[in-house]
Design an enzyme around this catalytic site. Structure first.
Site, PDB file in Angstrom:
ATOM      1  N   CYS A 179      31.167  32.485  37.530  1.00 40.97           N
ATOM      2  CA  CYS A 179      32.565  32.814  37.211  1.00 40.97           C
ATOM      3  C   CYS A 179      32.826  34.298  37.428  1.00 40.97           C
ATOM      4  CB  CYS A 179      32.871  32.469  35.757  1.00 40.97           C
ATOM      5  SG  CYS A 179      32.366  30.790  35.288  1.00 40.97           S
TER       6      CYS A 179
ATOM      7  N   LYS B 144      34.046  37.626  42.383  1.00 37.75           N
ATOM      8  CA  LYS B 144      32.873  37.327  41.564  1.00 37.75           C
ATOM      9  C   LYS B 144      32.157  38.586  41.075  1.00 37.75           C
ATOM     10  CE  LYS B 144      29.353  35.387  39.783  1.00 37.75           C
ATOM     11  NZ  LYS B 144      29.340  36.558  38.903  1.00 37.75           N
TER      12      LYS B 144
ATOM     13  N   HIS C 212      38.056  40.847  39.318  1.00 41.64           N
ATOM     14  CA  HIS C 212      39.289  40.093  39.562  1.00 41.64           C
ATOM     15  C   HIS C 212      40.394  40.487  38.583  1.00 41.64           C
ATOM     16  CE1 HIS C 212      42.066  37.089  40.684  1.00 41.64           C
ATOM     17  NE2 HIS C 212      41.641  36.074  39.954  1.00 41.64           N
TER      18      HIS C 212
ATOM     19  N   CYS D 201      47.364  34.729  40.578  1.00 39.22           N
ATOM     20  CA  CYS D 201      46.311  35.573  41.153  1.00 39.22           C
ATOM     21  C   CYS D 201      46.650  36.048  42.559  1.00 39.22           C
ATOM     22  CB  CYS D 201      44.986  34.834  41.146  1.00 39.22           C
ATOM     23  SG  CYS D 201      44.518  34.296  39.490  1.00 39.22           S
TER      24      CYS D 201
END
Lengths: 387, 387
Positions: free
Chosen positions: A209, A328, A332, A86
């Protein structure tokens, strides 16, 4: 350390781009960043492409950067892909800054791109598990939501962090995303609703998530001479520090890598946590934002959840965190996230963040994390930018 | 340009390592390189891991470097993966040298690792096609053997290159590999046998194509001060140039990217093709070695095949090429290849190449190519090393 500037930024919206090929999605962000820099395409002397999952999800493992740049007629220059889970494009920005500091090039491009939508869920989960220790963790079920759920439990127990604090992070993220036209989750989520979400890994609900996202973000960097010759709009990359986890930390309530990277980033930039006006923090899960905000030195260890409840991390608070909406709610897209954080901080520092503009900000921080195993993260990048 | 030295090298054998996990395979080469450098593990201040297919073939897309280094107790430092198809670890070496030149670190590790054996053939072919333009080329059947077969046909037609010249490249590669204990294909292949091999893509037979390989190679780099303080064994990285293809070249008998990278590499190192004592050239197919040897300036365009037949590229010739056995017979574990070429040239320059040692060599060149689409390669690295 010779000075490096961010002279141009660009980003697609984050969300669903299943109809757009990866190369074109990347090219959209890149062309926007080059136009924003006000330079000719031909000035780009090197390019670093951050992408994590283009191979395992799309079959296009190699040539991600070359294919995107060819769409814009940019060929011949050094191009490579940087992969660090990431934190891939956060690391791409770092490599671009090193190429400039080494005197190899005067202008460099760093970008990130990811397409994760439209694949079967189990394929996406397997791809993401490929950023942990596959045989020891992913194959045993220790995937990211499970890890962060454990961290949330321990944090709540050790520091009496209210469950509501996690929901408050979600509420804030969504409220911020409402002001960001590039954000994926532009929907108000109240604290109450977040608390009642479907459980993903207890105590985390679906509202704790980050979503699955497509998107691309790009940054043009230049040395001091080039930057100073351009009219306005530049911001300075005062530090860009990458570390790996030490795996010595197993208390599950802190990220030793964040503390170490932040310490070095503050030192290099000659500032401290109090000097940071606002930050983009790697909130892949709500609890992650809380823990990292402590490890970055913004709040005492154990006070992160309470700080959220006191409103300190909102737009109007003492330390606004993730005014973009964060992972969030902005979204992402793995490979794009790190570059996207730089885009947000640069726009804020330039006073061009539109409806979500913060007033009077001079120094911003980005924090991006990649992978997780052995009780710490795999890679951690902290960058500090200033006007 | 501040000087960068290669102070330690290590390599596993290339071949079949299906029983060894990727991280352990990499760790073997890395520990050998660090031991060879004669420094403590703790001196490694940054690491770049080259790997192309760990995700698409092994499911472990991320954390390749972190997992390998954790095996050796090396944690905390900046680690990232560099992906650029078959040039991945050649680019890892470049990034390590830039980090040193930028003054970010004084000692850096670059390594490459790949495991390609033990997977179904169609899966390996699909993974390799992921280094071309998948929708436009791979999906249409234009995979690497097909591309190089076309180049061979055109080269043979335009320059009257004898088919036997390709077989002579294979014969030489295998003869050289017989002297290299790390080589995968340690078997004598005569020119006659090579000519009669099973056709892969006419005119290329199985003996014109590099094998599917597992392997790892590692290189420790340092700045001038550190290198000079160590007792002996160092070689200098006088240039390390990465370019991408320009895609303007479509004559199929040359690689414009090789010419451009070589020109810049010679210029930076202050030498010319005549000064190069020996070279490791990217011979993924026999015809590739012939074409690249022309584009590197070793032979006139069209004379490459005849030069092979004249014996000029053998160990005893005027310009020994691929004394290691090359990709063709030493093997081609995608991500490891570039670093492995550096290992070979460093050993030769240090006079430690054992049975395959060349006499009196002072300057060596490595040439590594990654990906292919739009009538040129995707990435091309030329490095020049000297004693």
């Amino acid at each position: 350390m010779s000075k490096v500037a961010i002279i141009g930024v660009g980003s697609t919206t984050y969300g669903d781009h299943t109809a757009t090929p990866l190369r074109n999605l990347a090219a959209m962000a890149i062309s926007q960043a080059i136009r924003d820099a006000g330079i000719s395409d031909q000035r780009i002397a090197a390019a670093y492409a951050g992408s994590g999952l283009a191979g395992v999800l799309g079959g296009q493992e190699g040539m991600v950067g070359q294919l995107a740049l060819r769409e814009l007629g940019i060929t011949g220059i050094p191009i490579m892909r940087i992969e660090n889970a990431c934190a891939s494009s956060a690391c791409a920005v770092r490599e671009a800054s090193l190429a400039i500091r080494a005197g190899e090039v005067d202008v460099a491009l760093a970008f990130g791109v990811e397409k994760m939508k439209g694949y079967p869920t189990d394929q996406v989960l397997r791809a993401l598990a490929g950023d942990g220790d596959v045989p020891l963790e992913g194959d045993a079920g220790l995937i990211f939501p499970a890890v962060f759920a454990m961290m949330a439990r321990v944090h709540m127990q050790r520091f009496s962090t209210p469950r509501e604090a996690l929901a408050a992070v979600a509420e804030k993220a969504h409220a911020n995303a409402m002001l960001n036209p590039t954000a994926q989750m532009r929907e108000t989520i109240t604290r109450e609703r977040a608390l009642q979400g479907r459980i993903v890994a207890d105590p985390l609900t679906v509202y704790d998530c980050c979503p699955v996202s497509d998107g691309a973000a790009a940054v043009v960097l230049a040395n001091e001479n080039v930057a100073n010759a351009l009219p306005g709009r530049k911001v300075w990359l005062d530090s860009c520090v990458l570390v790996s986890g030490s795996y010595e930390n197993s208390d599950l309530v802190s990220f030793e890598a964040t503390r170490r990277a932040a310490t070095k980033a503050y030192e290099t930039a000659g500032v401290g946590p109090k000097d940071i006006d606002f930050a983009e923090v790697h909130d892949c899960f709500t609890i992650a934002e809380i823990i990292h905000s402590e490890d970055l030195g913004f709040f005492e260890k154990g006070d992160g959840g309470f700080a959220v409840l006191r409103g300190e991390t909102t737009r109007g608070g003492t330390k606004p965190i993730n005014v973009s909406g964060g992972l969030k709610a902005k979204g992402h897209p793995i490979g794009a996230t790190g570059a996207g954080q730089i885009v947000e901080v640069a726009l804020q520092l330039r006073g061009q963040a539109g409806a979500r503009q913060l007033e009077g900000v001079k120094i911003g921080l980005t924090h991006c994390m990649g992978g997780f195993f052995g009780a710490d993260c795999g890679s951690l990048v902290v960058s500090i930018l200033s006007k």
